[in-house]
Design a protein around this motif. Sequence first.
Motif, mmCIF file in Angstrom:
data_model
loop_
_atom_site.group_PDB
_atom_site.id
_atom_site.type_symbol
_atom_site.label_atom_id
_atom_site.label_comp_id
_atom_site.label_asym_id
_atom_site.label_seq_id
_atom_site.Cartn_x
_atom_site.Cartn_y
_atom_site.Cartn_z
ATOM 1 N N GLY A 111 0.786 -1.223 0.000
ATOM 2 C CA GLY A 111 0.000 0.000 0.000
ATOM 3 C C GLY A 111 0.817 1.271 0.000
ATOM 4 N N GLY A 112 2.103 1.186 0.367
ATOM 5 C CA GLY A 112 2.897 2.389 0.494
ATOM 6 C C GLY A 112 4.273 2.298 -0.122
ATOM 7 N N PHE A 113 5.090 1.381 0.373
ATOM 8 C CA PHE A 113 6.484 1.325 -0.052
ATOM 9 C C PHE A 113 6.620 1.092 -1.554
ATOM 10 C CE2 PHE A 113 10.830 -0.604 -0.064
ATOM 11 C CZ PHE A 113 11.503 0.411 0.591
ATOM 12 N N GLY A 114 5.819 0.218 -2.101
ATOM 13 C CA GLY A 114 5.860 -0.017 -3.550
ATOM 14 C C GLY A 114 5.284 1.142 -4.352
ATOM 15 N N PRO A 115 4.032 1.542 -4.080
ATOM 16 C CA PRO A 115 3.439 2.618 -4.874
ATOM 17 C C PRO A 115 4.175 3.946 -4.788
ATOM 18 C CG PRO A 115 1.729 1.350 -3.776
ATOM 19 C CD PRO A 115 3.034 0.850 -3.233
ATOM 20 N N MET A 116 4.634 4.317 -3.600
ATOM 21 C CA MET A 116 5.323 5.605 -3.468
ATOM 22 C C MET A 116 6.678 5.585 -4.171
ATOM 23 S SD MET A 116 3.209 7.602 -1.955
ATOM 24 C CE MET A 116 1.968 6.693 -2.888
ATOM 25 N N LEU A 117 7.400 4.472 -4.054
ATOM 26 C CA LEU A 117 8.672 4.363 -4.767
ATOM 27 C C LEU A 117 8.437 4.333 -6.273
ATOM 28 C CD1 LEU A 117 9.598 3.903 -1.888
ATOM 29 C CD2 LEU A 117 11.024 2.020 -2.688
ATOM 30 N N GLY A 118 7.336 3.728 -6.691
ATOM 31 C CA GLY A 118 6.993 3.722 -8.107
ATOM 32 C C GLY A 118 6.729 5.127 -8.632
ATOM 33 N N GLN A 119 6.042 5.954 -7.851
ATOM 34 C CA GLN A 119 5.820 7.342 -8.251
ATOM 35 C C GLN A 119 7.136 8.122 -8.270
ATOM 36 O OE1 GLN A 119 3.098 8.583 -9.457
ATOM 37 N NE2 GLN A 119 1.794 6.821 -9.051
ATOM 38 N N ASN A 120 8.012 7.819 -7.327
ATOM 39 C CA ASN A 120 9.361 8.385 -7.323
ATOM 40 C C ASN A 120 10.044 8.106 -8.659
ATOM 41 O OD1 ASN A 120 12.212 8.650 -7.014
ATOM 42 N ND2 ASN A 120 12.125 8.181 -4.839
ATOM 43 N N HIS A 121 10.041 6.820 -9.054
ATOM 44 C CA HIS A 121 10.650 6.438 -10.328
ATOM 45 C C HIS A 121 10.018 7.229 -11.480
ATOM 46 C CE1 HIS A 121 11.656 2.170 -8.616
ATOM 47 N NE2 HIS A 121 12.388 3.122 -8.075
#
Length: 233
Positions: A111-121
């Motif tokens: 819910g957080g670590f993946g999606p937020m890092l994905g938006q970072n990318h």
Amino acid sequence: MTKQTAPIDLFFFPTPNGYKISIMLEELGVPYKVHTIHIGKGDQFRPEFLEISPNNKIPAIVDPEGPGGHPISIFESGAILKYLAQKFGELYPTDPREQVKVDEWLFWQVGGFGPMLGQNHHFALYAPEKIDYAIKRYRDETHRLYRVLDTQLRGKDYIVGSFSIADIATIGWANGYERQGIDLAEFPNVAAWLKRVNDRPAVQRGLAVKAADEQKVDLTQDDDAKKVLFNQR
């Protein structure tokens, strides 16, 4: 441990989410067959794949030996990890209180670590225009999440103490710390955990799984892939 006779079908592309399931299957030591879903070419929109993964995302699996001996298809990486862990009785505790701890960190990742890092990318590396506010927003949130993880790992070898599906869910994303703008010197517990997890032979085998044509998507160069992956309605 439940014995698996027929291989599990893994619908895969070499991304952090795809690696979650190849690592899990390697850790379990169960047979599986890789089916490449080339997300840069639009394979994820094929009707036969949408029957398995209606959200047109990898990974997905089909277990021919599902509940009651009947096949079952599963999409969403967290759901797949829990299904496999509970079926084979590994990497997920039996005590309800301990299960809650693993679930908390599994859902924290999906819910957080993946999606937020994905938006970072996306905004830092792939967006056609550099929006300073968006880049700072997601870089700052990435930094905050690494701090949360570093704090959780204080005094622990793994995220909840013992190696579990929470670690498997997180490792592929955390391995991209450099491109996320993270200096591991700030997060010594994460650094030690990364080495510990990446040193596991099954993790190494899972991360070595390739697409059938050994092609990855370089979104900094491939405009056609960007059209497939971004801004779809």
